[in-house]
Motif scaffolding. Sequence first.
Motif, PDB file in Angstrom:
ATOM      1  N   CYS A 168       3.268   6.272   3.740  1.00 34.66           N
ATOM      2  CA  CYS A 168       1.890   6.695   4.049  1.00 34.66           C
ATOM      3  C   CYS A 168       0.849   5.930   3.248  1.00 34.66           C
ATOM      4  O   CYS A 168      -0.273   6.416   3.075  1.00 34.66           O
ATOM      5  CB  CYS A 168       1.735   8.195   3.789  1.00 34.66           C
ATOM      6  N   GLY A 169       1.216   4.730   2.772  1.00 36.19           N
ATOM      7  CA  GLY A 169       0.251   3.929   2.031  1.00 36.19           C
ATOM      8  C   GLY A 169      -0.988   3.613   2.828  1.00 36.19           C
ATOM      9  O   GLY A 169      -2.091   3.513   2.278  1.00 36.19           O
ATOM     10  N   TRP A 170      -0.825   3.473   4.140  1.00 38.74           N
ATOM     11  CA  TRP A 170      -1.979   3.198   5.001  1.00 38.74           C
ATOM     12  C   TRP A 170      -3.003   4.333   4.917  1.00 38.74           C
ATOM     13  O   TRP A 170      -4.215   4.085   4.917  1.00 38.74           O
ATOM     14  CB  TRP A 170      -1.538   3.006   6.448  1.00 38.74           C
ATOM     15  N   ALA A 171      -2.522   5.575   4.840  1.00 40.57           N
ATOM     16  CA  ALA A 171      -3.440   6.718   4.762  1.00 40.57           C
ATOM     17  C   ALA A 171      -4.154   6.743   3.413  1.00 40.57           C
ATOM     18  O   ALA A 171      -5.351   7.039   3.338  1.00 40.57           O
ATOM     19  CB  ALA A 171      -2.670   8.023   4.970  1.00 40.57           C
ATOM     20  N   LEU A 172      -3.417   6.395   2.356  1.00 43.11           N
ATOM     21  CA  LEU A 172      -4.039   6.348   1.031  1.00 43.11           C
ATOM     22  C   LEU A 172      -5.103   5.260   0.976  1.00 43.11           C
ATOM     23  O   LEU A 172      -6.196   5.473   0.452  1.00 43.11           O
ATOM     24  CB  LEU A 172      -2.974   6.098  -0.035  1.00 43.11           C
ATOM     25  N   ASP A 173      -4.784   4.084   1.512  1.00 47.44           N
ATOM     26  CA  ASP A 173      -5.736   2.974   1.480  1.00 47.44           C
ATOM     27  C   ASP A 173      -6.979   3.266   2.314  1.00 47.44           C
ATOM     28  O   ASP A 173      -8.096   2.889   1.946  1.00 47.44           O
ATOM     29  CB  ASP A 173      -5.071   1.691   1.981  1.00 47.44           C
ATOM     30  N   ALA A 174      -6.780   3.902   3.458  1.00 47.12           N
ATOM     31  CA  ALA A 174      -7.906   4.169   4.360  1.00 47.12           C
ATOM     32  C   ALA A 174      -8.783   5.318   3.885  1.00 47.12           C
ATOM     33  O   ALA A 174     -10.006   5.267   4.015  1.00 47.12           O
ATOM     34  CB  ALA A 174      -7.383   4.471   5.769  1.00 47.12           C
ATOM     35  N   TRP A 175      -8.152   6.339   3.305  1.00 43.51           N
ATOM     36  CA  TRP A 175      -8.885   7.565   3.012  1.00 43.51           C
ATOM     37  C   TRP A 175      -9.096   7.841   1.524  1.00 43.51           C
ATOM     38  O   TRP A 175      -9.907   8.696   1.158  1.00 43.51           O
ATOM     39  CB  TRP A 175      -8.174   8.753   3.659  1.00 43.51           C
ATOM     40  N   CYS A 176      -8.378   7.135   0.667  1.00 42.54           N
ATOM     41  CA  CYS A 176      -8.598   7.275  -0.778  1.00 42.54           C
ATOM     42  C   CYS A 176      -8.305   5.945  -1.450  1.00 42.54           C
ATOM     43  O   CYS A 176      -7.246   5.765  -2.070  1.00 42.54           O
ATOM     44  CB  CYS A 176      -7.717   8.371  -1.370  1.00 42.54           C
ATOM     45  N   PRO A 177      -9.213   4.982  -1.321  1.00 44.58           N
ATOM     46  CA  PRO A 177      -8.975   3.648  -1.886  1.00 44.58           C
ATOM     47  C   PRO A 177      -9.060   3.594  -3.416  1.00 44.58           C
ATOM     48  O   PRO A 177      -8.863   2.527  -3.995  1.00 44.58           O
ATOM     49  CB  PRO A 177     -10.074   2.801  -1.242  1.00 44.58           C
ATOM     50  N   GLU A 178      -9.319   4.731  -4.071  1.00 47.94           N
ATOM     51  CA  GLU A 178      -9.399   4.769  -5.537  1.00 47.94           C
ATOM     52  C   GLU A 178      -7.988   4.690  -6.127  1.00 47.94           C
ATOM     53  O   GLU A 178      -7.372   5.707  -6.448  1.00 47.94           O
ATOM     54  CB  GLU A 178     -10.091   6.066  -6.000  1.00 47.94           C
ATOM     55  N   LYS A 179      -7.493   3.477  -6.307  1.00 55.91           N
ATOM     56  CA  LYS A 179      -6.094   3.277  -6.664  1.00 55.91           C
ATOM     57  C   LYS A 179      -5.757   3.604  -8.114  1.00 55.91           C
ATOM     58  O   LYS A 179      -4.578   3.619  -8.484  1.00 55.91           O
ATOM     59  CB  LYS A 179      -5.682   1.836  -6.349  1.00 55.91           C
TER      60      LYS A 179
END
Length: 269
Positions: A168-179
């Motif tokens: 689900c990295g795509w969801a993290l990148d799209a919706w919470c880019p604060e890495k």
Amino acid sequence: MMPGQTSSLRLPSFLHGTFRSVQQKARREGLRCGEQYHKDGTFPAPQQLLEVPPGEVVLAQEVVDFQRERPAWRLYMVSNLMGHLSNTPSGEGQNPFPMRSAYETLFRETAWGALFFATTYLHPMSAERMAQRLQAVLRFWEPLQCACYLYKRLGEAYTLEELMVAACGWALDAWCPEKEASVHVRLEKATERMARATREDSIAAILRQLPRALSSEPDLKHRQVLADPIFQRERLATLDPPSFERVSGACTAELLALLFDWDDKLGMH
């Protein structure tokens, strides 16, 4: 941990065994569930839950299942079960998707169901549905941390955090880019944003993910036009509600399908 939960991870017994035995048991479970659903609109609970020993490996994707004669926890076989839900005499000729959606809604409220539906590509992948799936994983975070997971790479076991990034990295990148935040915190923020997303919120998430989708596909013919944010925003604005809902989660695979559609239409001019 939610009230009523155990700190250990328990999976249905039909998901443990050799590949062949799990395949057969999942088929029987799917037919059993389908028969009851057609009778009264409900699903039976699994007949037996088994505790997964701490640190034991769970196979979360078929591509890593290369020792098929070895007994193992084969979580991905839930898809086999779902494929047989409508294979009963009373289910012939009926649309299988409402029943599969009902099955997901019920068993997403279990640790094993939550993880399966969050890490398996199943339509719909909308912002609303993905928020529900990821929220379910967060509710069962503690028991799910007890196991290790095989997902994409042979022989490389993932922690729960690593599995969620891989799937689900795509969801993290799209919706919470604060890495800089932890995976758990990023999932919490992503699900909150997806759950309350407006159309404009989804467009912003999609625009963040389109470069990633473009870079993953070398066969697009009109890359320069497709990469233009103005073009992207204009095309997104023309999508009807059902079409937009399909891509609203900003899932990379759904965006690739959208890009290919735009690419084909550009080639007609």
